[in-house]
Scaffold this active site. Structure first.
Site, short mmCIF file in Angstrom:
data_model
loop_
_atom_site.label_atom_id
_atom_site.label_comp_id
_atom_site.label_asym_id
_atom_site.label_seq_id
_atom_site.Cartn_x
_atom_site.Cartn_y
_atom_site.Cartn_z
N CYS A 112 -3.73 -6.36 -6.72
CA CYS A 112 -2.50 -6.78 -7.39
C CYS A 112 -2.67 -8.05 -8.22
CB CYS A 112 -1.39 -6.99 -6.37
SG CYS A 112 -1.00 -5.51 -5.41
N HIS A 383 6.29 -3.70 -10.46
CA HIS A 383 4.98 -4.30 -10.20
C HIS A 383 3.88 -3.38 -10.73
CE1 HIS A 383 1.58 -6.10 -8.36
NE2 HIS A 383 1.70 -5.63 -7.13
N CYS A 413 -0.04 -12.04 -3.40
CA CYS A 413 -0.89 -11.43 -2.38
C CYS A 413 -1.59 -10.22 -2.98
CB CYS A 413 -0.07 -11.02 -1.17
SG CYS A 413 1.32 -9.93 -1.54
#
Length: 458
Positions: A112, A383, A413
Protein backbone atom coordinates in the site's frame (compact mmCIF):
# COMPACT_ATOMS: atom_id res chain seq x y z
CA UNK A 1 15.99 0.80 -21.39
CA UNK A 2 19.68 0.82 -20.53
CA UNK A 3 21.14 0.55 -17.03
CA UNK A 4 24.84 1.50 -16.84
CA UNK A 5 26.87 1.61 -13.63
CA UNK A 6 30.52 2.61 -13.18
CA UNK A 7 32.80 1.51 -10.34
CA UNK A 8 36.20 2.79 -9.16
CA UNK A 9 38.95 0.35 -8.23
CA UNK A 10 41.13 0.74 -5.16
CA UNK A 11 42.87 2.77 -3.89
CA UNK A 12 40.04 5.21 -3.21
CA UNK A 13 40.84 8.93 -3.12
CA UNK A 14 40.49 10.68 0.22
CA UNK A 15 36.99 12.10 0.71
CA UNK A 16 37.01 15.70 1.88
CA UNK A 17 33.22 15.96 2.05
CA UNK A 18 31.66 15.39 5.48
CA UNK A 19 27.98 14.63 6.17
CA UNK A 20 25.97 17.78 5.64
CA UNK A 21 28.66 19.57 3.62
CA UNK A 22 27.43 19.01 0.09
CA UNK A 23 23.96 17.59 -0.30
CA UNK A 24 21.06 18.52 -2.51
CA UNK A 25 17.53 19.04 -1.31
CA UNK A 26 14.41 17.38 -2.71
CA UNK A 27 11.53 19.65 -3.68
CA UNK A 28 7.97 18.81 -4.65
CA UNK A 29 7.01 21.00 -7.59
CA UNK A 30 3.54 19.72 -8.45
CA UNK A 31 1.12 16.85 -7.92
CA UNK A 32 -1.63 15.56 -10.19
CA UNK A 33 -4.20 12.81 -9.76
CA UNK A 34 -7.38 11.47 -11.22
CA UNK A 35 -10.45 11.36 -9.03
CA UNK A 36 -10.90 7.90 -7.54
CA UNK A 37 -13.24 5.51 -9.31
CA UNK A 38 -15.34 2.85 -7.59
CA UNK A 39 -14.95 -0.81 -8.53
CA UNK A 40 -16.50 -1.29 -11.99
CA UNK A 41 -17.32 2.41 -11.87
CA UNK A 42 -16.74 5.48 -14.01
CA UNK A 43 -13.08 4.88 -14.92
CA UNK A 44 -12.97 1.09 -14.75
CA UNK A 45 -12.61 0.85 -18.54
CA UNK A 46 -9.31 2.75 -18.62
CA UNK A 47 -6.14 0.74 -19.18
CA UNK A 48 -3.79 1.28 -16.19
CA UNK A 49 -0.96 2.53 -18.43
CA UNK A 50 -3.27 5.09 -20.04
CA UNK A 51 -4.54 6.19 -16.63
CA UNK A 52 -0.96 6.73 -15.49
CA UNK A 53 -0.09 8.60 -18.67
CA UNK A 54 -2.95 11.03 -18.07
CA UNK A 55 -1.54 12.24 -14.73
CA UNK A 56 2.04 12.28 -16.01
CA UNK A 57 1.08 14.34 -19.05
CA UNK A 58 -0.88 16.77 -16.89
CA UNK A 59 2.15 17.14 -14.62
CA UNK A 60 4.39 18.01 -17.57
CA UNK A 61 1.84 20.39 -19.07
CA UNK A 62 1.09 22.23 -15.82
CA UNK A 63 4.74 22.76 -14.95
CA UNK A 64 5.67 23.70 -18.52
CA UNK A 65 8.77 21.51 -18.60
CA UNK A 66 10.17 19.65 -21.56
CA UNK A 67 9.34 15.99 -21.02
CA UNK A 68 12.82 15.04 -22.18
CA UNK A 69 14.21 16.76 -19.06
CA UNK A 70 12.75 14.04 -16.82
CA UNK A 71 15.61 11.78 -15.74
CA UNK A 72 13.50 8.86 -14.53
CA UNK A 73 10.00 7.74 -13.57
CA UNK A 74 9.48 5.79 -10.35
CA UNK A 75 6.07 4.12 -10.38
CA UNK A 76 4.14 2.22 -7.73
CA UNK A 77 1.84 -0.72 -8.42
CA UNK A 78 0.89 -3.56 -6.09
CA UNK A 79 -0.86 -6.27 -8.08
CA UNK A 80 1.65 -6.65 -10.91
CA UNK A 81 -0.12 -9.07 -13.20
CA UNK A 82 -2.33 -8.77 -16.26
CA UNK A 83 -2.59 -5.15 -17.40
CA UNK A 84 -0.27 -4.13 -14.54
CA UNK A 85 2.50 -6.52 -15.57
CA UNK A 86 5.89 -6.05 -17.25
CA UNK A 87 7.00 -2.74 -15.76
CA UNK A 88 3.86 -0.62 -15.68
CA UNK A 89 5.94 2.53 -15.13
CA UNK A 90 7.66 2.05 -18.47
CA UNK A 91 4.32 1.40 -20.14
CA UNK A 92 3.07 4.67 -18.66
CA UNK A 93 5.98 6.46 -20.36
CA UNK A 94 5.28 4.69 -23.66
CA UNK A 95 1.59 5.69 -23.37
CA UNK A 96 2.44 9.31 -22.59
CA UNK A 97 1.99 12.16 -25.07
CA UNK A 98 4.50 14.36 -23.23
CA UNK A 99 7.36 12.04 -22.32
CA UNK A 100 9.63 10.77 -25.12
CA UNK A 101 10.59 7.10 -25.11
CA UNK A 102 14.09 8.14 -24.04
CA UNK A 103 12.75 8.64 -20.49
CA UNK A 104 13.36 5.46 -18.44
CA UNK A 105 11.05 4.10 -15.76
CA UNK A 106 10.77 1.37 -13.17
CA UNK A 107 7.93 -0.11 -11.16
CA UNK A 108 8.07 -1.03 -7.49
CA UNK A 109 5.87 -2.78 -4.97
CA UNK A 110 5.94 -1.82 -1.32
CA UNK A 111 2.32 -2.84 -1.05
CA UNK A 112 0.00 0.00 0.00
CA UNK A 113 2.99 2.32 0.36
CA UNK A 114 4.18 1.86 -3.22
CA UNK A 115 3.59 5.41 -4.47
CA UNK A 116 5.05 6.86 -1.29
CA UNK A 117 8.09 4.64 -1.74
CA UNK A 118 8.30 5.84 -5.36
CA UNK A 119 8.40 9.37 -3.97
CA UNK A 120 11.13 8.33 -1.54
CA UNK A 121 13.15 6.82 -4.40
CA UNK A 122 12.77 10.00 -6.43
CA UNK A 123 13.76 12.16 -3.48
CA UNK A 124 16.81 10.02 -2.74
CA UNK A 125 17.85 10.17 -6.40
CA UNK A 126 17.77 13.96 -6.60
CA UNK A 127 19.28 14.39 -3.15
CA UNK A 128 22.25 12.30 -4.21
CA UNK A 129 22.68 14.39 -7.36
CA UNK A 130 22.44 11.27 -9.50
CA UNK A 131 19.36 12.81 -11.10
CA UNK A 132 17.84 16.28 -11.02
CA UNK A 133 14.22 15.80 -12.11
CA UNK A 134 12.19 12.66 -11.40
CA UNK A 135 8.50 11.86 -11.65
CA UNK A 136 7.13 9.60 -8.92
CA UNK A 137 3.65 8.16 -8.62
CA UNK A 138 1.56 5.09 -9.13
CA UNK A 139 -1.46 3.42 -10.67
CA UNK A 140 -3.81 0.76 -9.43
CA UNK A 141 -6.78 -0.26 -11.56
CA UNK A 142 -8.47 -2.61 -9.14
CA UNK A 143 -11.44 -3.19 -11.45
CA UNK A 144 -9.12 -4.39 -14.21
CA UNK A 145 -6.60 -6.25 -12.04
CA UNK A 146 -8.31 -7.43 -8.84
CA UNK A 147 -6.42 -7.34 -5.57
CA UNK A 148 -4.44 -10.54 -4.89
CA UNK A 149 -5.02 -11.84 -8.43
CA UNK A 150 -1.23 -12.20 -8.69
CA UNK A 151 -1.08 -14.60 -5.72
CA UNK A 152 -0.48 -18.13 -6.96
CA UNK A 153 -1.12 -20.78 -4.31
CA UNK A 154 -0.24 -23.75 -6.51
CA UNK A 155 3.37 -23.94 -5.28
CA UNK A 156 3.91 -24.56 -1.59
CA UNK A 157 0.56 -23.02 -0.76
CA UNK A 158 1.27 -19.34 -1.36
CA UNK A 159 3.58 -16.50 -0.26
CA UNK A 160 3.36 -17.10 3.50
CA UNK A 161 3.91 -20.88 3.52
CA UNK A 162 7.69 -20.93 3.72
CA UNK A 163 9.38 -22.83 6.52
CA UNK A 164 10.91 -19.69 8.02
CA UNK A 165 7.60 -17.87 8.41
CA UNK A 166 5.99 -20.99 9.83
CA UNK A 167 8.80 -21.36 12.35
CA UNK A 168 8.69 -17.74 13.47
CA UNK A 169 4.96 -17.01 13.41
CA UNK A 170 3.02 -20.22 12.79
CA UNK A 171 2.23 -21.02 16.42
CA UNK A 172 0.90 -17.52 17.17
CA UNK A 173 -1.17 -17.47 13.99
CA UNK A 174 -2.78 -20.79 14.95
CA UNK A 175 -3.50 -19.39 18.39
CA UNK A 176 -4.85 -15.95 17.39
CA UNK A 177 -6.49 -16.28 14.00
CA UNK A 178 -9.19 -18.87 14.86
CA UNK A 179 -10.51 -16.56 17.60
CA UNK A 180 -11.65 -14.26 14.77
CA UNK A 181 -12.63 -17.03 12.37
CA UNK A 182 -9.66 -16.38 10.10
CA UNK A 183 -7.37 -18.73 8.16
CA UNK A 184 -4.15 -19.22 10.20
CA UNK A 185 -2.13 -20.23 7.13
CA UNK A 186 -1.49 -16.68 5.86
CA UNK A 187 -1.06 -13.18 7.22
CA UNK A 188 -4.40 -11.37 7.23
CA UNK A 189 -4.84 -7.59 7.26
CA UNK A 190 -8.39 -7.96 8.59
CA UNK A 191 -7.04 -9.80 11.62
CA UNK A 192 -4.37 -7.12 12.00
CA UNK A 193 -6.98 -4.38 11.93
CA UNK A 194 -8.97 -6.10 14.66
CA UNK A 195 -5.90 -6.73 16.81
CA UNK A 196 -4.99 -3.04 16.52
CA UNK A 197 -8.53 -2.16 17.62
CA UNK A 198 -8.18 -4.47 20.62
CA UNK A 199 -4.74 -3.14 21.53
CA UNK A 200 -5.85 0.50 21.53
CA UNK A 201 -9.34 0.03 22.94
CA UNK A 202 -11.22 0.98 19.77
CA UNK A 203 -14.90 0.02 19.92
CA UNK A 204 -17.49 -0.58 17.21
CA UNK A 205 -18.94 2.85 17.96
CA UNK A 206 -15.51 4.46 17.57
CA UNK A 207 -14.89 2.71 14.25
CA UNK A 208 -18.29 3.60 12.83
CA UNK A 209 -18.08 7.22 13.95
CA UNK A 210 -14.68 7.60 12.33
CA UNK A 211 -15.96 6.15 9.06
CA UNK A 212 -18.87 8.61 9.02
CA UNK A 213 -16.39 11.42 9.71
CA UNK A 214 -14.31 10.41 6.68
CA UNK A 215 -17.30 10.63 4.33
CA UNK A 216 -18.53 13.90 5.82
CA UNK A 217 -15.14 15.58 5.58
CA UNK A 218 -14.49 14.31 2.05
CA UNK A 219 -17.93 15.47 0.93
CA UNK A 220 -17.41 18.92 2.43
CA UNK A 221 -13.94 19.21 0.88
CA UNK A 222 -15.28 18.21 -2.54
CA UNK A 223 -18.13 20.70 -2.38
CA UNK A 224 -15.64 23.41 -1.36
CA UNK A 225 -13.47 22.57 -4.38
CA UNK A 226 -10.46 21.61 -2.26
CA UNK A 227 -9.40 18.71 -4.48
CA UNK A 228 -10.10 20.33 -7.83
CA UNK A 229 -6.71 21.97 -8.44
CA UNK A 230 -4.78 18.69 -8.56
CA UNK A 231 -7.47 16.52 -10.19
CA UNK A 232 -7.18 15.83 -13.92
CA UNK A 233 -10.60 15.57 -15.58
CA UNK A 234 -10.98 12.52 -17.83
CA UNK A 235 -13.85 10.98 -19.81
CA UNK A 236 -15.75 8.25 -18.01
CA UNK A 237 -15.10 4.82 -19.47
CA UNK A 238 -16.72 1.83 -17.82
CA UNK A 239 -15.53 -1.75 -18.03
CA UNK A 240 -19.15 -2.89 -17.89
CA UNK A 241 -22.48 -1.32 -18.77
CA UNK A 242 -23.50 1.45 -21.11
CA UNK A 243 -21.06 3.99 -22.49
CA UNK A 244 -21.32 7.52 -21.11
CA UNK A 245 -20.18 10.97 -22.19
CA UNK A 246 -19.77 12.08 -18.58
CA UNK A 247 -16.47 13.60 -17.43
CA UNK A 248 -14.96 12.07 -14.32
CA UNK A 249 -13.74 14.78 -11.94
CA UNK A 250 -15.09 13.88 -8.48
CA UNK A 251 -14.08 10.99 -6.25
CA UNK A 252 -16.77 8.42 -6.81
CA UNK A 253 -16.68 6.61 -3.46
CA UNK A 254 -17.86 9.48 -1.25
CA UNK A 255 -21.24 8.82 0.37
CA UNK A 256 -22.68 12.13 1.61
CA UNK A 257 -25.54 10.28 3.26
CA UNK A 258 -23.31 8.04 5.39
CA UNK A 259 -24.70 7.87 8.93
CA UNK A 260 -24.31 5.93 12.14
CA UNK A 261 -27.76 4.35 11.97
CA UNK A 262 -27.05 2.68 8.63
CA UNK A 263 -23.57 1.57 9.66
CA UNK A 264 -24.88 0.02 12.86
CA UNK A 265 -26.83 -2.49 10.76
CA UNK A 266 -23.73 -3.89 9.05
CA UNK A 267 -22.13 -7.14 10.16
CA UNK A 268 -18.45 -7.17 11.17
CA UNK A 269 -15.95 -8.53 8.65
CA UNK A 270 -14.64 -11.10 11.13
CA UNK A 271 -16.54 -12.97 13.82
CA UNK A 272 -16.64 -11.00 17.03
CA UNK A 273 -14.90 -8.05 15.41
CA UNK A 274 -15.68 -4.34 15.57
CA UNK A 275 -14.85 -3.44 11.95
CA UNK A 276 -17.33 -3.62 9.09
CA UNK A 277 -16.84 -3.07 5.38
CA UNK A 278 -17.90 0.55 5.96
CA UNK A 279 -14.91 1.04 8.27
CA UNK A 280 -12.46 -0.18 5.64
CA UNK A 281 -10.87 1.58 2.68
CA UNK A 282 -12.71 1.22 -0.60
CA UNK A 283 -11.50 -0.75 -3.61
CA UNK A 284 -10.67 1.96 -6.11
CA UNK A 285 -9.22 2.75 -9.53
CA UNK A 286 -6.77 5.64 -9.52
CA UNK A 287 -3.45 7.20 -10.50
CA UNK A 288 -1.33 10.09 -9.25
CA UNK A 289 2.03 11.67 -10.07
CA UNK A 290 4.53 13.99 -8.35
CA UNK A 291 7.35 16.04 -9.89
CA UNK A 292 10.42 16.12 -7.64
CA UNK A 293 13.58 18.16 -8.32
CA UNK A 294 16.73 19.22 -6.55
CA UNK A 295 18.10 22.79 -6.61
CA UNK A 296 19.94 22.14 -9.84
CA UNK A 297 16.77 20.86 -11.49
CA UNK A 298 14.72 23.80 -10.24
CA UNK A 299 17.22 26.27 -11.63
CA UNK A 300 17.63 24.46 -14.93
CA UNK A 301 13.89 24.15 -15.52
CA UNK A 302 13.02 27.53 -13.95
CA UNK A 303 10.56 25.97 -11.49
CA UNK A 304 9.26 27.04 -8.10
CA UNK A 305 8.57 24.33 -5.52
CA UNK A 306 5.46 23.81 -3.44
CA UNK A 307 7.25 22.02 -0.62
CA UNK A 308 10.48 20.49 0.54
CA UNK A 309 10.85 16.99 1.92
CA UNK A 310 12.26 17.17 5.43
CA UNK A 311 12.83 13.51 6.32
CA UNK A 312 12.18 9.99 5.05
CA UNK A 313 12.13 6.72 6.94
CA UNK A 314 10.81 3.17 7.31
CA UNK A 315 9.70 0.89 10.12
CA UNK A 316 9.07 -2.83 10.28
CA UNK A 317 6.60 -4.29 12.75
CA UNK A 318 5.03 -7.52 13.92
CA UNK A 319 3.31 -9.08 10.87
CA UNK A 320 0.42 -10.48 12.89
CA UNK A 321 -0.73 -7.24 14.53
CA UNK A 322 0.64 -5.63 11.38
CA UNK A 323 -1.19 -2.35 10.98
CA UNK A 324 0.12 -0.24 13.86
CA UNK A 325 3.48 0.26 12.16
CA UNK A 326 2.78 3.95 11.42
CA UNK A 327 3.20 4.58 15.16
CA UNK A 328 6.89 3.60 15.49
CA UNK A 329 7.49 5.03 12.02
CA UNK A 330 6.17 8.40 13.17
CA UNK A 331 8.17 8.34 16.38
CA UNK A 332 11.36 7.55 14.48
CA UNK A 333 10.87 10.17 11.76
CA UNK A 334 10.07 12.96 14.22
CA UNK A 335 13.26 12.18 16.10
CA UNK A 336 15.24 12.16 12.86
CA UNK A 337 13.77 15.49 11.77
CA UNK A 338 14.26 17.10 15.18
CA UNK A 339 10.53 17.82 15.47
CA UNK A 340 7.69 16.93 17.81
CA UNK A 341 4.11 16.12 16.94
CA UNK A 342 3.18 19.62 18.13
CA UNK A 343 5.19 21.01 15.21
CA UNK A 344 2.94 19.29 12.69
CA UNK A 345 0.19 21.39 11.16
CA UNK A 346 -1.46 18.48 9.37
CA UNK A 347 -1.18 14.69 9.29
CA UNK A 348 -2.32 12.11 6.74
CA UNK A 349 -2.55 8.54 8.04
CA UNK A 350 -3.96 6.23 5.39
CA UNK A 351 -7.38 4.94 6.35
CA UNK A 352 -6.84 1.26 5.62
CA UNK A 353 -9.38 0.67 8.40
CA UNK A 354 -10.83 3.03 10.99
CA UNK A 355 -8.68 1.38 13.63
CA UNK A 356 -5.41 2.46 11.95
CA UNK A 357 -5.69 6.29 12.22
CA UNK A 358 -7.53 6.02 15.54
CA UNK A 359 -4.76 3.88 17.02
CA UNK A 360 -2.15 6.27 15.63
CA UNK A 361 -3.91 9.21 17.26
CA UNK A 362 -4.24 7.48 20.62
CA UNK A 363 -0.55 6.61 20.61
CA UNK A 364 0.87 9.85 19.19
CA UNK A 365 -1.52 12.73 19.95
CA UNK A 366 -3.40 11.43 22.97
CA UNK A 367 -6.46 10.84 20.78
CA UNK A 368 -6.59 14.30 19.19
CA UNK A 369 -7.70 13.95 15.55
CA UNK A 370 -8.24 17.64 14.82
CA UNK A 371 -5.22 17.77 12.46
CA UNK A 372 -5.64 14.24 11.12
CA UNK A 373 -7.10 13.50 7.67
CA UNK A 374 -9.00 16.76 7.76
CA UNK A 375 -10.50 16.26 4.28
CA UNK A 376 -11.42 12.62 4.70
CA UNK A 377 -9.42 9.60 3.65
CA UNK A 378 -9.47 6.24 1.91
CA UNK A 379 -12.66 5.11 3.67
CA UNK A 380 -14.48 7.72 1.58
CA UNK A 381 -12.11 8.49 -1.28
CA UNK A 382 -10.88 4.96 -1.97
CA UNK A 383 -7.48 3.28 -1.78
CA UNK A 384 -5.98 2.53 -5.22
CA UNK A 385 -3.08 0.77 -3.55
CA UNK A 386 -0.21 1.61 -5.89
CA UNK A 387 -1.21 5.29 -6.10
CA UNK A 388 -2.39 6.19 -2.60
CA UNK A 389 0.88 7.64 -1.30
CA UNK A 390 0.87 10.25 -4.04
CA UNK A 391 -2.82 10.98 -3.45
CA UNK A 392 -2.14 11.63 0.24
CA UNK A 393 0.64 13.99 -0.82
CA UNK A 394 -1.81 15.92 -2.99
CA UNK A 395 -4.28 16.25 -0.13
CA UNK A 396 -1.64 17.27 2.38
CA UNK A 397 0.02 19.93 0.24
CA UNK A 398 -3.29 21.41 -0.86
CA UNK A 399 -4.43 21.92 2.71
CA UNK A 400 -1.04 23.22 3.87
CA UNK A 401 -1.24 25.80 1.09
CA UNK A 402 -4.75 26.86 2.13
CA UNK A 403 -3.87 27.14 5.81
CA UNK A 404 -0.42 28.59 5.38
CA UNK A 405 0.89 25.65 7.38
CA UNK A 406 4.53 24.70 7.61
CA UNK A 407 4.96 21.04 8.51
CA UNK A 408 2.88 18.09 7.38
CA UNK A 409 3.36 14.36 7.66
CA UNK A 410 2.05 11.32 5.79
CA UNK A 411 2.31 7.70 6.84
CA UNK A 412 0.59 4.46 6.01
CA UNK A 413 0.52 0.82 6.96
CA UNK A 414 1.45 -1.88 4.49
CA UNK A 415 0.50 -5.52 4.16
CA UNK A 416 2.34 -8.14 6.18
CA UNK A 417 5.64 -6.87 7.47
CA UNK A 418 6.42 -3.22 6.83
CA UNK A 419 5.01 0.24 7.23
CA UNK A 420 5.89 3.11 4.96
CA UNK A 421 7.21 5.75 7.26
CA UNK A 422 6.00 9.24 7.35
CA UNK A 423 7.50 11.89 5.15
CA UNK A 424 7.50 15.24 6.85
CA UNK A 425 6.98 18.14 4.52
CA UNK A 426 7.79 21.80 4.93
CA UNK A 427 5.35 23.93 2.93
CA UNK A 428 7.05 26.82 1.20
CA UNK A 429 3.76 28.48 0.33
CA UNK A 430 2.71 30.29 -2.80
CA UNK A 431 4.81 33.35 -2.07
CA UNK A 432 8.04 31.56 -1.14
CA UNK A 433 10.79 30.34 -3.40
CA UNK A 434 13.57 27.75 -3.45
CA UNK A 435 16.02 30.10 -1.81
CA UNK A 436 13.76 30.43 1.22
CA UNK A 437 13.58 26.67 1.36
CA UNK A 438 17.35 26.39 1.37
CA UNK A 439 17.66 29.06 4.07
CA UNK A 440 15.14 27.31 6.27
CA UNK A 441 16.99 24.02 5.88
CA UNK A 442 20.30 25.52 6.96
CA UNK A 443 18.78 27.48 9.84
CA UNK A 444 16.94 24.41 11.16
CA UNK A 445 20.02 22.19 11.29
CA UNK A 446 20.97 21.31 14.88
CA UNK A 447 24.21 19.52 14.01
CA UNK A 448 26.12 18.31 10.94
CA UNK A 449 24.18 15.06 11.11
CA UNK A 450 20.87 16.90 11.33
CA UNK A 451 21.87 19.09 8.41
CA UNK A 452 22.60 15.94 6.44
CA UNK A 453 19.17 14.52 7.19
CA UNK A 454 17.48 17.82 6.48
CA UNK A 455 19.06 18.05 3.06
CA UNK A 456 18.48 14.39 2.44
CA UNK A 457 14.81 15.10 2.36
CA UNK A 458 14.54 18.76 1.57
Amino acid sequence: QGLPCFFAARPFPAMAVKPGDACFGAYIVAVTRVAGGRRNGRISGWHPADLGAVVVDALVERTGIDGAAVDDVAWGCVTQSGAHAENLGRNVVLSSKRLPNTVPAFTLDRQCGSAQQAMHCAAQAVMSGTQDCVIAGGTESMSVVPMDSNVDTTWAGGPHKGEGIAEHYGARMKEVYPTLGADPSKFDQFVGAELVAQKYGITRADADAYAVRSHQLADAATKAGKFAADIVKIPSKKIKGEATSEMHEVDEGIRPSANLEAMAKLKPILQGGVLTAAAASQICDGAAAILICNERGLEKLKLKPRARIVALGLAGTDPITMLDGPIPATEAILKKAGLTVKDLDLIEVNEAFSSVPLAWARAITGGDISRLNVNGGAIALGHPMGATGAILTSKLLGELDRRGGRYGLITMCEAAVQQTPPSSRDSLGASSDAAVGEHVTCREARSPADAHHGHLSL
